[in-house]
Design a protein around this motif. Structure first.
Motif, PDB file in Angstrom:
ATOM      1  N   ILE A 151      39.158  49.114  36.620  1.00  0.00           N
ATOM      2  CA  ILE A 151      39.452  50.149  35.629  1.00  0.00           C
ATOM      3  C   ILE A 151      40.955  50.433  35.577  1.00  0.00           C
ATOM      4  CG2 ILE A 151      39.157  52.603  35.089  1.00  0.00           C
ATOM      5  CD1 ILE A 151      36.297  52.339  36.262  1.00  0.00           C
ATOM      6  N   LEU A 152      41.571  50.576  36.747  1.00  0.00           N
ATOM      7  CA  LEU A 152      43.007  50.844  36.794  1.00  0.00           C
ATOM      8  C   LEU A 152      43.800  49.708  36.149  1.00  0.00           C
ATOM      9  CD1 LEU A 152      43.282  52.307  40.402  1.00  0.00           C
ATOM     10  CD2 LEU A 152      43.584  53.575  38.273  1.00  0.00           C
ATOM     11  N   HIS A 153      43.364  48.491  36.372  1.00  0.00           N
ATOM     12  CA  HIS A 153      44.047  47.351  35.762  1.00  0.00           C
ATOM     13  C   HIS A 153      43.968  47.428  34.245  1.00  0.00           C
ATOM     14  CE1 HIS A 153      45.347  43.301  34.878  1.00  0.00           C
ATOM     15  NE2 HIS A 153      44.179  42.998  34.357  1.00  0.00           N
ATOM     16  N   TRP A 154      42.805  47.740  33.727  1.00  0.00           N
ATOM     17  CA  TRP A 154      42.664  47.878  32.273  1.00  0.00           C
ATOM     18  C   TRP A 154      43.560  48.989  31.722  1.00  0.00           C
ATOM     19  CZ3 TRP A 154      36.681  47.494  32.770  1.00  0.00           C
ATOM     20  CH2 TRP A 154      36.284  46.135  32.683  1.00  0.00           C
ATOM     21  N   LEU A 155      43.801  50.003  32.531  1.00  0.00           N
ATOM     22  CA  LEU A 155      44.666  51.104  32.103  1.00  0.00           C
ATOM     23  C   LEU A 155      46.148  50.755  32.240  1.00  0.00           C
ATOM     24  CD1 LEU A 155      42.781  54.112  33.759  1.00  0.00           C
ATOM     25  CD2 LEU A 155      42.758  53.473  31.338  1.00  0.00           C
ATOM     26  N   GLY A 156      46.440  49.630  32.899  1.00  0.00           N
ATOM     27  CA  GLY A 156      47.830  49.247  33.131  1.00  0.00           C
ATOM     28  C   GLY A 156      48.409  49.834  34.389  1.00  0.00           C
ATOM     29  N   ILE A 157      47.550  50.172  35.358  1.00  0.00           N
ATOM     30  CA  ILE A 157      47.994  50.758  36.629  1.00  0.00           C
ATOM     31  C   ILE A 157      47.658  49.768  37.738  1.00  0.00           C
ATOM     32  CG2 ILE A 157      47.810  52.735  38.183  1.00  0.00           C
ATOM     33  CD1 ILE A 157      46.770  54.384  35.839  1.00  0.00           C
ATOM     34  N   VAL A 158      48.645  48.985  38.159  1.00  0.00           N
ATOM     35  CA  VAL A 158      48.442  47.885  39.105  1.00  0.00           C
ATOM     36  C   VAL A 158      49.656  47.800  40.020  1.00  0.00           C
ATOM     37  CG1 VAL A 158      48.177  45.367  39.320  1.00  0.00           C
ATOM     38  CG2 VAL A 158      47.031  46.571  37.472  1.00  0.00           C
ATOM     39  N   PRO A 159      49.474  47.500  41.309  1.00  0.00           N
ATOM     40  CA  PRO A 159      50.642  47.268  42.165  1.00  0.00           C
ATOM     41  C   PRO A 159      51.464  46.086  41.662  1.00  0.00           C
ATOM     42  CG  PRO A 159      48.676  47.584  43.489  1.00  0.00           C
ATOM     43  CD  PRO A 159      48.221  47.461  42.066  1.00  0.00           C
ATOM     44  N   LYS A 160      52.755  46.165  41.843  1.00  0.00           N
ATOM     45  CA  LYS A 160      53.661  45.109  41.398  1.00  0.00           C
ATOM     46  C   LYS A 160      53.293  43.779  42.052  1.00  0.00           C
ATOM     47  CE  LYS A 160      58.609  44.251  40.717  1.00  0.00           C
ATOM     48  NZ  LYS A 160      58.565  44.332  39.257  1.00  0.00           N
ATOM     49  N   LEU A 161      52.899  43.808  43.324  1.00  0.00           N
ATOM     50  CA  LEU A 161      52.516  42.578  44.027  1.00  0.00           C
ATOM     51  C   LEU A 161      51.381  41.863  43.305  1.00  0.00           C
ATOM     52  CD1 LEU A 161      52.472  40.633  46.486  1.00  0.00           C
ATOM     53  CD2 LEU A 161      50.905  42.246  47.588  1.00  0.00           C
ATOM     54  N   HIS A 162      50.326  42.583  42.959  1.00  0.00           N
ATOM     55  CA  HIS A 162      49.159  41.970  42.340  1.00  0.00           C
ATOM     56  C   HIS A 162      49.484  41.445  40.939  1.00  0.00           C
ATOM     57  CE1 HIS A 162      47.460  44.134  45.665  1.00  0.00           C
ATOM     58  NE2 HIS A 162      46.250  43.676  45.429  1.00  0.00           N
ATOM     59  N   ALA A 163      50.254  42.221  40.182  1.00  0.00           N
ATOM     60  CA  ALA A 163      50.631  41.767  38.848  1.00  0.00           C
ATOM     61  C   ALA A 163      51.484  40.509  38.925  1.00  0.00           C
ATOM     62  CB  ALA A 163      51.390  42.869  38.109  1.00  0.00           C
ATOM     63  N   GLY A 164      52.423  40.476  39.876  1.00  0.00           N
ATOM     64  CA  GLY A 164      53.274  39.301  40.036  1.00  0.00           C
ATOM     65  C   GLY A 164      52.490  38.075  40.424  1.00  0.00           C
ATOM     66  N   VAL A 165      51.510  38.261  41.304  1.00  0.00           N
ATOM     67  CA  VAL A 165      50.672  37.140  41.719  1.00  0.00           C
ATOM     68  C   VAL A 165      49.836  36.629  40.550  1.00  0.00           C
ATOM     69  CG1 VAL A 165      48.611  36.591  43.079  1.00  0.00           C
ATOM     70  CG2 VAL A 165      50.585  37.631  44.180  1.00  0.00           C
ATOM     71  N   GLY A 166      49.266  37.540  39.775  1.00  0.00           N
ATOM     72  CA  GLY A 166      48.469  37.121  38.629  1.00  0.00           C
ATOM     73  C   GLY A 166      49.284  36.309  37.646  1.00  0.00           C
ATOM     74  N   ALA A 167      50.532  36.731  37.401  1.00  0.00           N
ATOM     75  CA  ALA A 167      51.396  35.996  36.476  1.00  0.00           C
ATOM     76  C   ALA A 167      51.766  34.633  37.037  1.00  0.00           C
ATOM     77  CB  ALA A 167      52.653  36.815  36.193  1.00  0.00           C
ATOM     78  N   ALA A 168      52.072  34.566  38.339  1.00  0.00           N
ATOM     79  CA  ALA A 168      52.435  33.283  38.951  1.00  0.00           C
ATOM     80  C   ALA A 168      51.270  32.311  38.931  1.00  0.00           C
ATOM     81  CB  ALA A 168      52.909  33.516  40.385  1.00  0.00           C
ATOM     82  N   MET A 169      50.062  32.814  39.169  1.00  0.00           N
ATOM     83  CA  MET A 169      48.892  31.937  39.147  1.00  0.00           C
ATOM     84  C   MET A 169      48.691  31.330  37.764  1.00  0.00           C
ATOM     85  SD  MET A 169      47.239  31.313  41.929  1.00  0.00           S
ATOM     86  CE  MET A 169      45.764  30.661  41.173  1.00  0.00           C
ATOM     87  N   GLU A 170      48.884  32.141  36.739  1.00  0.00           N
ATOM     88  CA  GLU A 170      48.709  31.610  35.382  1.00  0.00           C
ATOM     89  C   GLU A 170      49.791  30.606  35.038  1.00  0.00           C
ATOM     90  OE1 GLU A 170      47.909  32.998  30.797  1.00  0.00           O
ATOM     91  OE2 GLU A 170      48.099  34.497  32.375  1.00  0.00           O
ATOM     92  N   LYS A 171      51.006  30.841  35.521  1.00  0.00           N
ATOM     93  CA  LYS A 171      52.132  29.981  35.151  1.00  0.00           C
ATOM     94  C   LYS A 171      52.096  28.638  35.876  1.00  0.00           C
ATOM     95  CE  LYS A 171      57.181  29.956  34.874  1.00  0.00           C
ATOM     96  NZ  LYS A 171      58.435  30.730  35.152  1.00  0.00           N
TER      97      LYS A 171
END
Length: 460
Positions: A151-171
């Motif tokens: 739910i927090l992710h959908w709201l745009g509330i995520v730790p910087k670590l997790h967001a960075g990892v998600g972006a790196a995995m996609e890239k």
């Protein structure tokens, strides 16, 4: 009782970080309304979440079984109380008594302060699931944590670590953003290190077509845990395997399990299946990552966008099989250190790996000492679900969360002479335990299980 404002919090992702993982943060004036909408979705989709909301009697059995509460002594970190942060909102909007009687029955209106409480406390829960072992109703508070983080992710509330990892995995297909040339260079360097230290020629094939085995290591093994990757290469070479590492998914971890199961986790699965199909492999073997193995073993078939014709197994299972069938010659006296074993939570409470871990470590180590409690009763290292934030205040919180594990390691006596090994067969556990053993002055060195296999191999 402290409020969320008294708590240290992980560094939040910026709007730019969120856009890299295809999430547009919800404006503050819409967050509460959207949070109720998403909470309703979780209520309708997951019976386990409803069980946790409606069945807890707050008996307190979970309190002394939670390393987070034991380390922080914050009453809101008691699993039942942490779930209450959501339950009071659930009652207010989805039960008759809550709508009619409000605070008289513990119901509360949603607010931005409540969302901040969710963010603070549900990123202190490591999803270790030990509370479920103690609950007389079998309530798994981890299910609540997973739902709230989504739910927090959908709201745009995520730790910087997790967001960075998600972006790196996609890239690029791994958490660290390491591109294929970096992967190849690192593996060539490890080949040289193996020759220098062990006198063995080991090659690490990358994207080799028609390989029998697709090996998926943790990206941390390229940087922080080189002996784990070296040990895996030595093992595959020893048994004469036709194997390869895929450059497009060089990551055993799957952070999608930890904050966004609806997109990020599924995306990682698609990358894996594409690599297996393109390289014509026959079996997928997973590396040392607890949550990554849980995500692979339990969720790949249901998240896949196509049939999955390949068996998926773990390197610990593979090595244990070769130990039991006498196809590996291991000399435990080559590992001349007293050694204890940390059971990673996901291995022991979700993946039934505990006996194979012992089959392998007892074949590799002459002085093995069990840690208690162990196996499915293990306590978390304190870093589970990637609570690995490095800002100074949260770093100290990580050390607090590791206090119970430090107590159990010390009780084994392996560090009494300053030369012991703490075997941690999971990359996130290693990342947490490296500083933990120093901060708690345990006198041990952290090793992966496959590290010890590489050290104990007797070459013909």
């Amino acid at each position: 009782m402290p409020t969320y404002k008294d708590m240290v919090q992980p560094v939040r992702a910026t709007d730019a970080d969120m856009k890299k993982i295809h999430i547009d943060p919800v404006p503050d004036d819409q967050k509460c309304e959207k949070a109720i909408e998403y909470l309703d979705l979780m209520r309708k989709k997951f019976r386990s979440f409803v069980l946790a909301m409606e069945s807890c009697v707050k008996c307190g059995a979970c309190a002394e079984n939670c390393h987070t509460y034991l380390g922080t002594k914050d009453p809101r970190n008691i699993p039942a109380n942490r779930a209450e942060l959501v339950r009071k909102i659930y009652k207010r909007y989805f039960t008759l008594e809550g709508r009619w009687l409000g605070k008289l029955v513990g119901a509360e209106d949603i607010s931005l302060d409540v969302l901040e409480e969710w963010y603070s406390y549900f990123y202190q829960c490591s999803e270790c699931r030990r509370c479920a072992m103690a609950c007389p109703f079998g309530i798994d508070t981890c299910e609540v944590t997973m739902a709230v983080r989504q739910i927090l992710h959908w709201l745009g509330i995520v730790p910087k670590l997790h967001a960075g990892v998600g972006a790196a995995m996609e890239k690029v297909g791994n958490h660290t953003g390491l591109p294929k040339p970096g992967i190849v260079d690192t593996l060539e360097f490890l080949s040289e290190e193996i020759m220098d230290e062990f006198g063995v020629e080991v090659n690490f094939p990358v994207d080799k077509p028609d390989s029998d085995i697709l090996y998926v290591p943790s990206s941390a093994d390229y940087l922080l845990n080189p002996y784990t990757l070296m040990g895996a290469g030595m093992y595959f070479t020893y048994i004469g395997a036709n194997w390869t590492i895929p450059s497009t998914v060089s990551e055993a971890g799957n952070f999608g399990l930890l904050f966004d199961q609806m997109f990020t986790q599924r995306h990682n699965v698609t990358r894996l299946l594409d690599a297996a199909q393109n390289l014509g492999i026959k079996k997928i073997v997973w590396g040392e990552c607890g949550h990554g193995w849980r995500a692979a073993k339990m969720y790949i078939p249901s998240l896949a966008d196509r049939p999955v014709p390949w068996p998926i197994t773990h390197i610990h299972d593979e090595v244990a099989y070769h130990v039991r069938t006498n196809q590996l010659k291991l000399d435990p006296n080559k590992v001349g250190h007293p050694t204890t074993l940390h059971d990673p939570c996901n291995y022991s409470r979700a993946c039934d790996l505990q006996e194979n871990l012992r089959t392998v470590i007892k074949a590799c180590v002459a002085d093995f000492r069990e840690m208690y409690p162990n196996k499915e009763r293990t306590f978390c290292c304190g870093g589970g679900s990637a609570i690995l934030f490095d800002d100074p205040e949260m770093y100290q919180r990580r050390i607090q969360l590791s206090a119970k594990k430090a107590e159990l390691v010390r009780a084994t006596g392996v560090g009494a002479n300053g030369d012991g090994y703490l075997c941690a067969p999971c990359s996130i556990c290693k990342a947490q335990l490296y500083p933990m053993v120093e901060e708690h002055e345990l006198g041990v060195e952290v090793k992966g299980l496959i590290d010890l296999v590489g050290k104990a191999l007797v070459w013909k």
